[in-house]
Scaffold this motif. Sequence first.
Motif, short mmCIF file in Angstrom:
data_model
loop_
_atom_site.label_atom_id
_atom_site.label_comp_id
_atom_site.label_asym_id
_atom_site.label_seq_id
_atom_site.Cartn_x
_atom_site.Cartn_y
_atom_site.Cartn_z
N LEU A 1 18.66 38.70 50.35
CA LEU A 1 18.15 39.25 49.11
C LEU A 1 18.27 40.78 49.10
O LEU A 1 18.67 41.36 48.10
N ILE A 2 17.95 41.39 50.22
CA ILE A 2 18.07 42.84 50.33
C ILE A 2 19.53 43.26 50.21
O ILE A 2 19.86 44.24 49.57
N GLY A 3 20.42 42.44 50.81
CA GLY A 3 21.85 42.72 50.71
C GLY A 3 22.34 42.68 49.28
O GLY A 3 23.14 43.50 48.85
N LEU A 4 21.86 41.69 48.50
CA LEU A 4 22.24 41.60 47.10
C LEU A 4 21.74 42.80 46.31
O LEU A 4 22.45 43.34 45.47
N ALA A 5 20.52 43.21 46.60
CA ALA A 5 19.97 44.38 45.91
C ALA A 5 20.78 45.63 46.24
O ALA A 5 21.07 46.45 45.37
N ALA A 6 21.17 45.79 47.50
CA ALA A 6 21.97 46.94 47.89
C ALA A 6 23.34 46.90 47.23
O ALA A 6 23.85 47.92 46.74
N LEU A 7 23.94 45.71 47.21
CA LEU A 7 25.24 45.56 46.55
C LEU A 7 25.13 45.93 45.08
O LEU A 7 25.96 46.65 44.54
N TRP A 8 24.08 45.45 44.43
CA TRP A 8 23.88 45.73 43.02
C TRP A 8 23.70 47.23 42.78
O TRP A 8 24.22 47.80 41.84
N ARG A 9 22.95 47.89 43.66
CA ARG A 9 22.67 49.31 43.48
C ARG A 9 23.91 50.18 43.67
O ARG A 9 24.12 51.13 42.95
N TYR A 10 24.75 49.84 44.63
CA TYR A 10 25.87 50.72 44.96
C TYR A 10 27.20 50.29 44.38
O TYR A 10 28.12 51.09 44.31
N ALA A 11 27.36 49.04 43.94
CA ALA A 11 28.64 48.59 43.42
C ALA A 11 29.12 49.40 42.21
O ALA A 11 30.29 49.76 42.15
N PRO A 12 28.25 49.74 41.23
CA PRO A 12 28.75 50.50 40.09
C PRO A 12 29.28 51.88 40.46
O PRO A 12 30.11 52.42 39.75
N LYS A 13 28.85 52.43 41.58
CA LYS A 13 29.31 53.76 41.98
C LYS A 13 30.77 53.73 42.41
O LYS A 13 31.40 54.77 42.52
N ARG A 14 31.30 52.56 42.69
CA ARG A 14 32.71 52.46 43.07
C ARG A 14 33.61 52.69 41.86
O ARG A 14 34.77 53.01 42.01
N TRP A 15 33.07 52.49 40.67
CA TRP A 15 33.83 52.65 39.43
C TRP A 15 33.41 53.93 38.75
O TRP A 15 32.23 54.23 38.65
N ARG A 16 34.38 54.68 38.29
CA ARG A 16 34.09 55.92 37.58
C ARG A 16 34.74 55.84 36.20
O ARG A 16 35.89 55.44 36.07
N PRO A 17 34.01 56.20 35.16
CA PRO A 17 34.59 56.14 33.81
C PRO A 17 35.54 57.31 33.55
O PRO A 17 35.39 58.39 34.12
N THR A 18 36.51 57.05 32.69
CA THR A 18 37.42 58.09 32.23
C THR A 18 37.97 57.67 30.87
O THR A 18 37.84 56.52 30.46
N ASN A 19 38.60 58.60 30.19
CA ASN A 19 39.19 58.30 28.88
C ASN A 19 40.60 57.75 29.04
O ASN A 19 41.31 58.11 29.97
N ALA A 20 40.95 56.89 28.11
CA ALA A 20 42.30 56.31 28.08
C ALA A 20 42.73 56.17 26.63
O ALA A 20 41.91 56.26 25.72
N VAL A 21 44.02 55.96 26.45
CA VAL A 21 44.58 55.75 25.11
C VAL A 21 45.24 54.38 25.08
O VAL A 21 46.00 54.02 25.99
N VAL A 22 44.96 53.60 24.04
CA VAL A 22 45.53 52.26 23.90
C VAL A 22 47.01 52.38 23.52
O VAL A 22 47.37 53.05 22.56
N LEU A 23 47.86 51.72 24.31
CA LEU A 23 49.31 51.71 24.05
C LEU A 23 49.71 50.49 23.22
O LEU A 23 50.61 50.57 22.39
N ALA A 24 49.07 49.36 23.48
CA ALA A 24 49.38 48.12 22.76
C ALA A 24 48.22 47.16 22.97
O ALA A 24 47.51 47.24 23.96
N SER A 25 48.04 46.25 22.01
CA SER A 25 47.02 45.22 22.17
C SER A 25 47.48 43.96 21.45
O SER A 25 48.05 44.03 20.37
N ASP A 26 47.23 42.84 22.10
CA ASP A 26 47.68 41.56 21.56
C ASP A 26 46.85 40.44 22.18
O ASP A 26 46.15 40.65 23.17
N ALA A 27 46.96 39.26 21.63
CA ALA A 27 46.28 38.08 22.16
C ALA A 27 47.25 37.29 23.03
O ALA A 27 48.38 37.04 22.63
N GLU A 28 46.80 36.95 24.23
CA GLU A 28 47.57 36.08 25.12
C GLU A 28 47.10 34.66 24.94
O GLU A 28 45.91 34.41 24.73
N VAL A 29 48.00 33.71 25.06
CA VAL A 29 47.64 32.30 24.97
C VAL A 29 47.95 31.65 26.31
O VAL A 29 49.03 31.82 26.86
N HIS A 30 46.95 30.93 26.84
CA HIS A 30 47.11 30.21 28.10
C HIS A 30 46.97 28.72 27.82
O HIS A 30 45.95 28.27 27.31
#
Length: 135
Positions: A1-30
Amino acid sequence: LIGLAALWRYAPKRWRPTNAVVLASDAEVHVTGAGVGPLHAPRIWYRYQLEGADYEGDCYAYSRADDMGSLEAVERILQHYPVGASITIGYLTSNPRVSCIKFDSRYSRSQMWALVWGGVLVMAVGTLVMAGEFG
């Protein structure tokens, strides 16, 4: 349980936000081939720049809660990502080539809490059983 709490607390720090520009968007069919109709998913290509280097990505993190079964649901998502739009993506701090839209989604947060509370419930029931309260 403590491990899950630690993972939850620190996992978002691995990702950093930045700006991007959309080049293309479409729907994929599987096509599943399992007797179920086709599944749809958004495919959004974007470009971002970090420390003078250009990167491109096409990851869109979605979950079952996003209702990807219908083309209409995917088209509603794609309305938020027209070509040329400025968007926020997240990139992995240890490898900036890895990026994703919706990198810190509310669905992953709710799933983590469900896992934590499920663990607490199992631990509580186990404690009561061991104490002889049940059975």
